[in-house]
Design an enzyme around this catalytic site. Structure first.
Site, short mmCIF file in Angstrom:
data_model
loop_
_atom_site.label_atom_id
_atom_site.label_comp_id
_atom_site.label_asym_id
_atom_site.label_seq_id
_atom_site.Cartn_x
_atom_site.Cartn_y
_atom_site.Cartn_z
N LYS A 260 0.73 -1.10 -0.12
CA LYS A 260 -0.10 0.13 0.10
C LYS A 260 1.05 1.12 0.11
O LYS A 260 2.03 1.14 0.70
CB LYS A 260 -0.85 0.14 1.29
CG LYS A 260 -2.05 -0.99 1.32
CD LYS A 260 -2.74 -0.79 2.62
CE LYS A 260 -3.98 -1.84 2.79
NZ LYS A 260 -4.93 -1.57 1.61
N ARG A 334 -10.13 -11.91 2.15
CA ARG A 334 -10.88 -12.64 1.53
C ARG A 334 -10.14 -14.15 1.65
O ARG A 334 -10.83 -15.18 1.72
CB ARG A 334 -11.47 -12.20 0.18
CG ARG A 334 -10.27 -12.22 -0.75
CD ARG A 334 -10.81 -11.25 -1.99
NE ARG A 334 -10.91 -9.91 -1.62
CZ ARG A 334 -11.09 -9.07 -2.70
NH1 ARG A 334 -11.32 -9.51 -3.65
NH2 ARG A 334 -11.26 -7.78 -2.32
N1 BES Z 1 -8.14 -3.81 4.31
C1 BES Z 1 -8.18 -3.51 3.19
C2 BES Z 1 -9.73 -2.99 2.76
C3 BES Z 1 -9.68 -1.38 3.37
C4 BES Z 1 -8.95 -0.18 2.37
C5 BES Z 1 -10.02 -0.93 4.46
C6 BES Z 1 -9.30 1.02 2.68
C7 BES Z 1 -10.11 0.27 4.64
C8 BES Z 1 -9.93 1.28 3.68
C9 BES Z 1 -8.07 -4.67 2.21
O1 BES Z 1 -7.34 -6.03 2.73
C10 BES Z 1 -7.85 -4.23 0.84
O2 BES Z 1 -6.50 -3.77 0.73
N2 BES Z 1 -8.52 -4.40 -0.25
C11 BES Z 1 -8.22 -3.76 -1.51
C12 BES Z 1 -8.71 -4.93 -2.45
C13 BES Z 1 -8.04 -4.80 -3.73
C14 BES Z 1 -6.50 -5.17 -3.78
C15 BES Z 1 -8.91 -5.67 -4.79
C16 BES Z 1 -8.99 -2.60 -1.64
O3 BES Z 1 -9.98 -2.39 -1.23
O4 BES Z 1 -8.03 -1.80 -2.20
ZN ZN Z 2 -5.34 -5.66 1.94
#
Ligand code: BES
Ligand code: ZN
Ligand code: ZN
Length: 480
Positions: A260, A334
């Protein structure tokens, strides 16, 4: 905070401050309020607060007139907010003992419970790691009641408020202090205190069970993973239903190799909020004792880009035998939930609810006001929605149509862990459905609702503790 019910007229209750709800369009003549209505200083609008000293006819040192809005719109959720906002206002002034006067028209059990929940929730501050000696909190909160019989409601309110704050405290702990093992310790201690069964599966057990999806996420971190299992059995079950609560417990989400951006990454300590909500809900369930069997399953991992971390393109085999191509290591929630859902089914759960800070996409869709709700069948959807409405924890149904599965096609494995740019919250839910299989199931995406970026008058900034109350209500109201 000590909670009491005082069966006497509000004016006779001793406290440093007495909260008196006043309504819009209803000139209140109690405790010197009339003059303020007449002068236009008070309109009774929601959360409008006016502090009076030396109010006539009260033993309490002060009266806080608290706007409750229009009486026809006043419900338990408004009561919770009112009492939370009043408590936050008063404690900032170093007041430590507070009472609330229930309006005779709104003095039922739900209002009594909500008033107490609001006070306990309003009192919470995410300041556990501040070392100053100027922390302020309320010591005593009394419900002034004209009619007897509110003790059970007061107890329920206390249990719910404390359970929700328990969850908020877990979510508030940063990843260096709340590792997966530490989360298991917290769950174990809670289970011992409240008489729940608790089992913690370690890496060896998970390997033997074939939890390749969960273990694939864990491998990049030096912190070992755990699967926390909590069990509640009613003395006499009313039916054969066994509710499984599955919560995402990523103690920190760096994204892994699909890392990230640095900006805002510190917030990803809250990526275990779904798991913490399940543990908090079990804490309340242990005390309120519903007639249904309930188990919680919380897979806990740290998602790190270590030298052994899984890579994009890796293919893992989940516990139910399906192979998954990990296109993006940041879609880790997931993966761990997949195996936890399978395990919950194998443990005999007949109905499943999961909660997870799963996607940024659900925040795009619903902002911070509603959690996204996905249901495999209408019966479960209606049960969870009814509980969420009753508790004022907002949720909104989103589609779970099989057509979306198209987006999760992989050329090399049974399924891919991401579904492309659009409809991210929906494709994530559809991925989970492959592992909930035919068990009636609801998925709650709480990425937008588990954390407050700005404080509310009734709630501190930080973890909200959602959806603890909805889950407890779901279990309490269960009818086969
Ligand atoms: N924990 C994150 C989701 C998240 C993102 C929660 C921003 C709160 C704020 C999750 O594990 C994630 O990173 N999801 C990705 C999925 C993508 C790679 C398909 C996302 O939502 O960007
Ligand atoms: Zn994630
Ligand atoms: Zn995550």
């Amino acid at each position: 905070m000590k909670i009491t019910v005082e069966l006497k007229p509000a004016g006779q209750v001793e406290a440093e401050a007495l909260i008196v709800p006043v309504f819009e369009g209803r000139r209140d003549a109690r405790f010197g309020a009339a003059a303020f209505f007449d002068s236009g200083e008070i309109a009774g609008k929601p959360l409008e607060l006016t502090l009076l000293h030396h109010a006539p006819g009260v033993r309490a040192t002060r009266v806080l007139l608290a706007g409750a809005g229009k009486p026809e719109k006043f419900d338990a959720a408004e009561m919770r907010r009112l009492s939370g906002a009043a408590v936050r206002y008063l404690k900032a002034k170093s007041i430590r003992t507070v009472a609330i006067a229930l309006d005779p028209e709104f003095a039922g059990e739900d209002f009594a419970s909500a008033a107490i929940e609001g006070a306990i929730l309003g009192d919470f501050e995410p300041d556990r790691y501040k070392t100053g000696d100027d922390k302020k909190s309320i010591d005593g909160f009394a419900l002034a009641a004209d009619t007897p019989g509110l003790e059970a409601a007061a107890r329920r309110g206390r249990i719910l408020g404390e359970a929700q704050n328990f969850t908020r405290d877990l979510v508030n702990r940063p990843a260096n202090r709340l590792t997966p093992l530490a989360m298991a310790d917290a769950a174990r201690a809670m289970a011992a205190e409240f008489g729940l069964e608790c089992e913690v599966l370690d890496r060896d057990r998970m390997e033997k069970l074939g939890m390749g999806a969960l273990l694939g996420v864990a491998i990049g971190s030096a912190q070992p993973p755990v699967l926390i299992v909590l069990g509640y059995r009613p003395a006499t079950a009313q039916g054969s239903a066994h509710l499984g609560l599955v919560g995402k417990g990523v103690t920190f989400d760096t994204g892994g190799i699909s890392i990230k951006p640095a900006d805002g990454m510190e917030k990803m300590k809250y990526d275990m909020a779904g798991g913490a909500a399940m543990i908090g809900a079990m804490r309340a369930i242990a005390q309120l004792r519903p007639a249904i069997r309930v188990s919680a399953f919380v897979p806990c991992v740290e998602n790190m880009p270590g030298s052994r971390a899984q890579r994009p393109g890796d293919i893992v085999t989940a516990m139910n035998g399906k192979t998954i191509e990990v296109i993006n290591t940041d879609a880790e929630g997931r993966l761990i939930l997949a195996d936890a859902l399978t395990y919950a089914r194998r443990q005999g759960c007949t109905h499943l609810v999961d909660a997870a800070t799963l996607t940024g996409a659900v925040v795009v869709a619903l902002a911070h006001l509603n959690a996204g709700l996905f249901a495999s069948e209408d019966g479960m959807r209606d049960r969870v929605l009814a509980a969420s409405r009753a508790e004022g924890e907002r949720m909104w149904p989103l589609p779970l149509e099989d057509d979306y599965k198209e987006y999760l096609k992989s050329s090399f494995a049974d399924i891919a862990n991401v579904g492309g740019r659009w409809g991210g919250a929906v494709t994530a839910a559809l991925f989970l459905k492959e592992f909930a299989e035919d068990t009636p199931w609801v998925h709650l995406d709480i990425a937008g609702t588990a954390w407050l970026d700005e404080p509310k008058p009734y709630l501190a900034k930080g973890p909200t503790g959602l959806p603890v109350r909805t889950l407890v209500r779901l279990a309490m109201d269960w009818k086969d």
